[in-house]
Design a protein around this motif. Structure first.
Motif, PDB file in Angstrom:
ATOM      1  N   THR B 378       3.197   5.623  -0.827  1.00 40.07           N
ATOM      2  CA  THR B 378       3.838   6.419   0.223  1.00 40.07           C
ATOM      3  C   THR B 378       3.573   7.895  -0.053  1.00 40.07           C
ATOM      4  OG1 THR B 378       5.914   6.450  -1.012  1.00 40.07           O
ATOM      5  CG2 THR B 378       5.675   4.756   0.684  1.00 40.07           C
ATOM      6  N   VAL B 387      15.772   0.477   0.632  1.00 42.55           N
ATOM      7  CA  VAL B 387      14.921  -0.707   0.640  1.00 42.55           C
ATOM      8  C   VAL B 387      14.533  -1.059   2.077  1.00 42.55           C
ATOM      9  CG1 VAL B 387      14.840  -3.174   0.131  1.00 42.55           C
ATOM     10  CG2 VAL B 387      15.936  -1.618  -1.486  1.00 42.55           C
ATOM     11  N   ARG B 388      15.543  -0.932   2.976  1.00 38.94           N
ATOM     12  CA  ARG B 388      15.307  -1.315   4.361  1.00 38.94           C
ATOM     13  C   ARG B 388      14.155  -0.519   4.974  1.00 38.94           C
ATOM     14  NH1 ARG B 388      19.293  -0.656   9.369  1.00 38.94           N
ATOM     15  NH2 ARG B 388      19.583   1.353   8.386  1.00 38.94           N
ATOM     16  N   LYS B 389      14.119   0.796   4.674  1.00 38.04           N
ATOM     17  CA  LYS B 389      13.064   1.627   5.265  1.00 38.04           C
ATOM     18  C   LYS B 389      11.706   1.286   4.666  1.00 38.04           C
ATOM     19  CE  LYS B 389      15.999   5.263   6.925  1.00 38.04           C
ATOM     20  NZ  LYS B 389      16.781   6.420   6.490  1.00 38.04           N
ATOM     21  N   LEU B 390      11.676   0.983   3.380  1.00 38.62           N
ATOM     22  CA  LEU B 390      10.431   0.590   2.736  1.00 38.62           C
ATOM     23  C   LEU B 390       9.940  -0.754   3.275  1.00 38.62           C
ATOM     24  CD1 LEU B 390      11.316   1.704  -0.877  1.00 38.62           C
ATOM     25  CD2 LEU B 390       9.285   2.466   0.344  1.00 38.62           C
ATOM     26  N   GLU B 391      10.882  -1.673   3.399  1.00 38.89           N
ATOM     27  CA  GLU B 391      10.520  -3.003   3.921  1.00 38.89           C
ATOM     28  C   GLU B 391      10.053  -2.898   5.367  1.00 38.89           C
ATOM     29  OE1 GLU B 391      10.125  -5.651   2.305  1.00 38.89           O
ATOM     30  OE2 GLU B 391      11.493  -5.766   0.601  1.00 38.89           O
ATOM     31  N   LYS B 394       6.577  -1.520   5.449  1.00 38.63           N
ATOM     32  CA  LYS B 394       5.678  -2.587   5.047  1.00 38.63           C
ATOM     33  C   LYS B 394       5.438  -3.563   6.199  1.00 38.63           C
ATOM     34  CE  LYS B 394       6.092  -6.213   1.733  1.00 38.63           C
ATOM     35  NZ  LYS B 394       6.491  -6.665   0.393  1.00 38.63           N
ATOM     36  N   VAL B 411       0.994  -6.447   2.324  1.00 34.17           N
ATOM     37  CA  VAL B 411       1.048  -5.047   1.920  1.00 34.17           C
ATOM     38  C   VAL B 411       1.939  -4.905   0.697  1.00 34.17           C
ATOM     39  CG1 VAL B 411       1.892  -2.753   2.567  1.00 34.17           C
ATOM     40  CG2 VAL B 411       0.602  -4.138   4.216  1.00 34.17           C
ATOM     41  N   LYS B 412       1.450  -4.160  -0.275  1.00 33.83           N
ATOM     42  CA  LYS B 412       2.253  -3.896  -1.463  1.00 33.83           C
ATOM     43  C   LYS B 412       2.332  -2.387  -1.665  1.00 33.83           C
ATOM     44  CE  LYS B 412       2.733  -5.189  -6.309  1.00 33.83           C
ATOM     45  NZ  LYS B 412       2.161  -5.934  -7.422  1.00 33.83           N
ATOM     46  N   ILE B 413       3.565  -1.873  -1.647  1.00 33.41           N
ATOM     47  CA  ILE B 413       3.740  -0.440  -1.873  1.00 33.41           C
ATOM     48  C   ILE B 413       3.818  -0.224  -3.381  1.00 33.41           C
ATOM     49  CG2 ILE B 413       5.219   1.559  -1.456  1.00 33.41           C
ATOM     50  CD1 ILE B 413       6.139   0.132   1.127  1.00 33.41           C
ATOM     51  N   VAL B 414       2.954   0.644  -3.874  1.00 33.24           N
ATOM     52  CA  VAL B 414       2.894   0.848  -5.322  1.00 33.24           C
ATOM     53  C   VAL B 414       3.301   2.278  -5.671  1.00 33.24           C
ATOM     54  CG1 VAL B 414       1.151  -0.938  -5.676  1.00 33.24           C
ATOM     55  CG2 VAL B 414       0.427   1.423  -5.268  1.00 33.24           C
TER      56      VAL B 414
END
Lengths: 140, 437
Positions: B378, B387-391, B394, B411-414
């Protein structure tokens, strides 16, 4: 409002240890820590001394850290302490994004909530809740 | 409209240009046939001889040459001149097999410099400009190709080569660099490094143009480079087998790259059948050199997928364009039977401002199905607290990828800096799939 340190970590072995070691080596004391996990990543939420400075230090070291404003409220350490607070939020139409609680002394607990919206502290105060101040929790 | 470097060639009327191409093509085909065993036997086998070439279209009768033919001729089997006339050799990286060696006579090098210098003019450069060449110098053609272009134009050349990025930024700031030549991923890395060092290169640096090539870059990535550095973006196409950067370059009108048609003849063929396709249709680019003395190539299959744009360009140049490359026929990923180019994935990613432009694709196959994992980071100002915004991010990215590629992508956010930043060509795809027997 309380400044909470938030750190994004990959859900992999060694990630939490390298974060906590970094914070320890910085000479920073943590007062509370909560880890939420998903399959891929975790979000670490921390109350610590000088959260802004620690976030800057972590970002400098290649972590993804930020400071989030959360609401912290003292509730009596007895059945219904949290329920009354949550019911108030419900009636006031406040959505709780996440929350956690920890015991503060023998008679009280601190409930921490992330609630979207402005002036939440005032609304809670007007409803008779005792708001925790940053200095109650960590060195500024 | 900018100035031209060689106006009499670059704006030559089409008919005249085609006549010039035919004259030179006849010379080149005969030169290759007379002096390189490979072409003699390959033409003989196909039953054609240089005398059969009476129009540009006749070229389609001639057989192709592929990279493997050049590898087989390692090192000098495809040289058409004696070694005393070879001024320099370049070689492509041998990571996937035997290196490919390409020779250049003094005149080949001069033509190369001229081709690249045309692109310097396209970004508004002149003999008063300072060009910083941050392509790697050495056997790779990027560094010395850009260098030759700068010298041909009469620029002040800063030969920084790639690497030591903070010093690159310092030179840009202190030496008033006007034009930067490097790979697009490196241009972005230089821009980000400058910003990290506290500069606003778009406002504070004199730089007004970048000439980027040697790896694919999406429209959005180009825009990001142009915005962060405050420059005109010029896409340069080239390949070491044919010459190096400068085979085609992009003018200020965008919408494709002008082929140096006085030096190269381009065809688009169906990659499966080898049939020549009409202008405008997408297919594999096939190039015939028209002036190369040391390493002439007749109908070289580039494996690059593009199309020819024949509409006249508002810049006044008469040389036709190739469209932005869609990918390479061998970069093309076949995922669960679907053709996917990394450039398509990049296009989707760059539509998400929350996501940084560095990314990595990891292909695995657990069981019968291919699994695609896309690792992204990001942007620093994206709020990572919920978490909700990241999910949600994604999920939106996954949905967009699915609808664009017709393939499900995980998709994996690293964490930041997990994905390797590149100095040269970025490694975007890691294919861990096991090939079934």
């Amino acid at each position: 409002m309380i400044s909470q340190l938030t750190v994004f970590l990959q859900n992999e072995p060694g990630k939490l240890s390298s974060l906590t070691r970094k914070i320890a080596d910085n000479g920073t004391n943590m007062h509370a820590m909560f880890l939420s996990d998903t399959q891929d990543f975790g979000i670490v939420r921390i109350f610590c001394d000088e959260p802004e400075a620690v976030a800057a230090m972590l970002n400098e070291s290649g972590f993804r850290a930020s400071v989030t404003q959360v609401n912290a409220v003292y509730v009596p350490n007895e059945p219904g302490g949290l329920a009354r607070l949550a019911e108030f939020c419900d009636k006031a139409g406040l959505n709780i994004e996440y929350g956690y609680c920890f015991k503060a002394g023998d008679d009280e607990a601190i409930d921490v909530f992330k609630i979207d919206g402005d002036n939440i502290d005032f609304a809670l105060q007007d409803a008779g809740f005792k708001i925790a101040k940053p200095e109650d929790i960590y060195a500024l | 409209m900018g100035m031209y470097y060689q106006p009499e060639i670059e704006t030559m009327p089409r008919e005249e240009l085609r006549d010039l191409q035919l004259d030179r093509m006849k010379w080149s085909v005969k030169h290759a046939y007379d002096n390189i065993d490979f072409f003699k036997s390959s033409f003989d086998e196909a039953g054609v001889s240089p005398e059969d070439l009476n129009s540009l279209e006749d070229l389609a009768k001639f057989p192709f040459v592929v990279k493997q033919d050049m590898r087989d001729a390692y090192p000098f089997g495809m040289f058409a001149v004696p070694m005393k006339d070879v001024a320099r050799i370049h070689a492509s990286s041998g990571t996937t097999g035997q290196a490919t060696v390409v020779g250049h006579t003094k005149r080949d090098l001069k033509n190369w410099g001229d081709c690249f210098a045309r692109g310097i003019a396209m970004v508004g450069g002149s003999d008063e400009s300072t060009i910083q060449v941050s392509y790697g110098y050495g056997l790779f053609t990027g560094g010395l190709g850009g260098h030759a272009g700068g010298e041909a134009m009469g620029c002040t050349v800063i030969p920084t080569s790639s690497g030591n990025t903070k010093r690159q930024v310092q030179f840009m700031a202190d030496c008033d660099t006007d034009i930067l030549a490097c790979t697009p991923s490196y241009a972005l890395f230089i821009a980000d490094t400058a910003i990290e060092m506290g500069y606003d290169p778009a406002k504070e640096f004199k730089i007004s143009g970048v000439i980027c090539g040697a790896e694919p870059a999406s429209e959005n990535m180009r825009q990001e480079i142009a915005d962060k550095l405050g420059v005109q973006y010029c896409d340069v196409y080239g390949l070491s087998e044919i010459m190096g950067p400068g085979v085609a370059m992009e003018c200020i009108e965008r919408g494709g790259l002008h082929i140096a048609e006085d030096q190269f003849y381009c065809e688009i063929v169906d990659p499966d059948t080898g049939e020549v396709l009409p202008d405008g249709e997408w297919g594999e680019l096939v190039i015939t050199t028209l002036t190369r003395e040391c390493s002439p190539l007749i109908r070289y299959r580039t494996r690059d997928v593009t199309r020819i744009i024949e509409q006249p360009c508002a810049c006044g140049r008469t040389h036709r364009k190739i469209d932005r490359l869609r990918g390479r026929t061998d970069d093309m990923l076949i995922i669960r039977g679907v053709n996917v180019f990394p450039s398509q994935i990049e296009q989707v990613i760059t539509g998400f401002p929350e996501i940084a432009t560095q990314y990595q694709i990891i292909l695995t196959n657990k069981g019968p199905l291919d699994h695609v994992e896309l690792q992204v980071e990001t942007e620093p100002d994206f709020q990572i607290d919920e978490v909700r915004k990241l999910e949600d991010l994604k999920r939106r990215l996954q949905a967009e990828l699915k609808s664009n590629l017709q393939v499900a992508v995980d998709v994996k956010i690293v964490e930041p800096k997990t994905i390797e930043r590149s100095m040269g060509k970025a490694k975007r795809v890691i294919d861990k799939r096991e090939v079934s027997a």
